[in-house]
Design an enzyme around this catalytic site. Sequence first.
Site, short mmCIF file in Angstrom:
data_model
loop_
_atom_site.label_atom_id
_atom_site.label_comp_id
_atom_site.label_asym_id
_atom_site.label_seq_id
_atom_site.Cartn_x
_atom_site.Cartn_y
_atom_site.Cartn_z
N GLY A 245 -6.79 53.56 11.40
CA GLY A 245 -6.96 53.98 10.01
C GLY A 245 -5.81 53.46 9.19
O GLY A 245 -4.79 53.02 9.74
N CYS B 285 -4.58 52.60 17.79
CA CYS B 285 -3.77 52.32 16.60
C CYS B 285 -3.38 53.63 15.88
O CYS B 285 -2.62 54.41 16.42
CB CYS B 285 -4.50 51.36 15.67
SG CYS B 285 -3.39 50.59 14.49
N TYR B 286 -3.92 53.92 14.70
CA TYR B 286 -3.58 55.19 14.06
C TYR B 286 -3.89 56.36 14.99
O TYR B 286 -3.13 57.33 15.07
CB TYR B 286 -4.35 55.35 12.73
CG TYR B 286 -4.05 56.65 12.03
CD1 TYR B 286 -2.89 56.81 11.28
CD2 TYR B 286 -4.91 57.75 12.17
CE1 TYR B 286 -2.59 58.01 10.66
CE2 TYR B 286 -4.62 58.96 11.55
CZ TYR B 286 -3.46 59.10 10.80
OH TYR B 286 -3.17 60.29 10.20
N HIS C 46 -5.68 46.80 19.27
CA HIS C 46 -7.12 47.01 19.05
C HIS C 46 -7.94 46.43 20.20
O HIS C 46 -8.26 45.25 20.20
CB HIS C 46 -7.54 46.38 17.72
CG HIS C 46 -7.06 47.15 16.55
ND1 HIS C 46 -7.77 48.20 16.01
CD2 HIS C 46 -5.91 47.08 15.85
CE1 HIS C 46 -7.08 48.72 15.01
NE2 HIS C 46 -5.95 48.06 14.89
N GLU D 52 -10.98 46.73 20.72
CA GLU D 52 -12.36 46.43 20.32
C GLU D 52 -12.54 45.03 19.77
O GLU D 52 -13.66 44.55 19.67
CB GLU D 52 -12.83 47.48 19.29
CG GLU D 52 -12.17 47.42 17.91
CD GLU D 52 -10.83 48.14 17.85
OE1 GLU D 52 -10.23 48.40 18.90
OE2 GLU D 52 -10.37 48.43 16.73
N ASP E 44 -35.87 45.34 10.92
CA ASP E 44 -35.89 46.79 11.15
C ASP E 44 -37.30 47.37 11.04
O ASP E 44 -37.73 48.12 11.92
CB ASP E 44 -34.96 47.51 10.15
CG ASP E 44 -33.54 46.98 10.23
OD1 ASP E 44 -33.21 46.35 11.26
OD2 ASP E 44 -32.77 47.18 9.28
N LYS F 4 -27.63 47.28 14.56
CA LYS F 4 -28.53 46.14 14.40
C LYS F 4 -28.76 45.37 15.71
O LYS F 4 -29.89 45.02 16.04
CB LYS F 4 -27.94 45.19 13.34
CG LYS F 4 -28.90 44.16 12.83
CD LYS F 4 -29.80 44.77 11.79
CE LYS F 4 -30.68 43.78 11.12
NZ LYS F 4 -31.33 44.36 9.94
#
Length: 511
Positions: free
Chosen positions: A55, A82-83, A169, A171, A227, A367
């Site tokens: 964040g 992180c945060y 990070h 990710e 979608d 998605k």
Amino acid sequence: MEHQKVLVLDFGGQYNQLIARRVRDLNVYCDLMPFGMTAEEIRKYDPIGIIFTGGPNSVYGENAPHISAEILRLGIPVLGICYGCQLIAYTLGGKVEHAETSEYGKRSFTFGKQSAISAGIPQTSICWMSHTDRVTQPPAGFETYASTESCPVAVFGNETEKIYGVQFHPEVVHSEYGNKLLENFLYRVCGAKGDWTTANFVAEQVAALKAKLGGKKVLCAMSGGVDSAVAAALVHRAAGDGLTCVFVDHGLLRKYEADEVMEVFRNQLGMNLIKADAGERFLGKLAGVSEPEQKRKIIGAEFIKVFESEAKKIGAVDFLVQGTIYPDVIESGKGNSAVIKSHHNVGGLPSVVDFKEIVEPLRDLFKDEVRRVGTELGLPDSVVLRQPFPGPGLAIRIMGEVTAEKLETLRDADYILRDEIAKAGLNREIWQYFAVITNSKTVGVQGDFRTYENVIALRAVTSVDAMTADWARIPYEILEKISVRIINEVKGANRIVYDVTSKPPATIEWE
Ligand code: XMP
């Protein structure tokens, strides 16, 4: 649904949805929720693990989001990123300090001590850092597992409490073993079973939808987009002939697109699909209109009217299917950002249909998961890998007034661009690529004759979420092929230009 769940608590970082997608890709279901959940709410939600995201704040900042220490005492494994990592240290009495300079980019980091989350990760590897504050001392009872040159506590944790913090990070793809670290947390620390798979999702959803929709009347608006196509195919598996789909062809789709929708859904899948041919009607309404917002509003309103008259013919239904997906759910109601463009989607439909309940079978999916479900349901790549396409269609790729003639020129040029991009094998790495009619004509010379025709612009961008985008570096040779073919094969075009603007400051579409 009976699968395990991980809770990703959102502290406002830019990679938050990415964390949730990575967890899902590791076959573990997770929800991204606002950080303010109480310990009691978390207990009720019953996750196998919690991830605190990054964040923009400093834990000492005025309005910094904090958590109650109780959350860390629930006995549920926690990973702070992180945060989130600084927050764990701060909440449990460790030390977080403001560094003189921010650390940003790739860093080498070294594990000094092994732990459950470092299994299978080399002692030294590359990670992605993006922070100013850092943990300088872990809380009592916690150990430091890894550090970088400028970050003394890059990974820390307590194996008994199953609480870990990572400053980098995991990710993002630049963190070489980031995914491995997440996998370790999920499978070695939280005891994940990996029960979130596409096949399971389809089986569970079809069973649940069968129970809910069995024998009832269901209506779905198809736009040709991914979608609504996947939602319709999924509901069709459960409701069969009880489902009627209405496809409003506003005449602003790309070449062969409307035919393909009919071929796949009516002929191959055997769906009860009604096509409303409204091209002329839309062109009539758009006559003389050049202002982009006005075009968008006309198309949005007309779409609803056409759908309404089709729905009236069908009469009252029990359920209306909507192709809402997870990012729509987590983003709805967020922020007060200025309206840049009024997006046209099927949001206005519920008001014109006589129905009892809305079904949104994709509302838990990102998605990429929607695409996988589409493939699982047997939809062809041309449908599931379709690039994003705006609701108002080609009308916002024709600057100035939309006419049948310009539509034809644009369709043909766009088709050549797509054909060459696919032949060059670039269709997966480019986010969107399309042609635009610029509303300027220029002088050219062809076969000794003067021509005065449209300038066609080519737009191709790379992006991860359409919020920001960069123009794609298409090799010159391919641009050349596209340009030569359009000039030779398309009526009404005599000059091709390539758009080299990123977003921001431009947007992806021209209008
Ligand atoms: P912009 O042009 O704002 O577009 O950078 C961002 C993404 O949104 C798509 N787009 C739309 N999608 N209805 C949609 O469903 C719309 O009215 C609309 N306008 C733009 C655009 O293609 C890009 O992917």
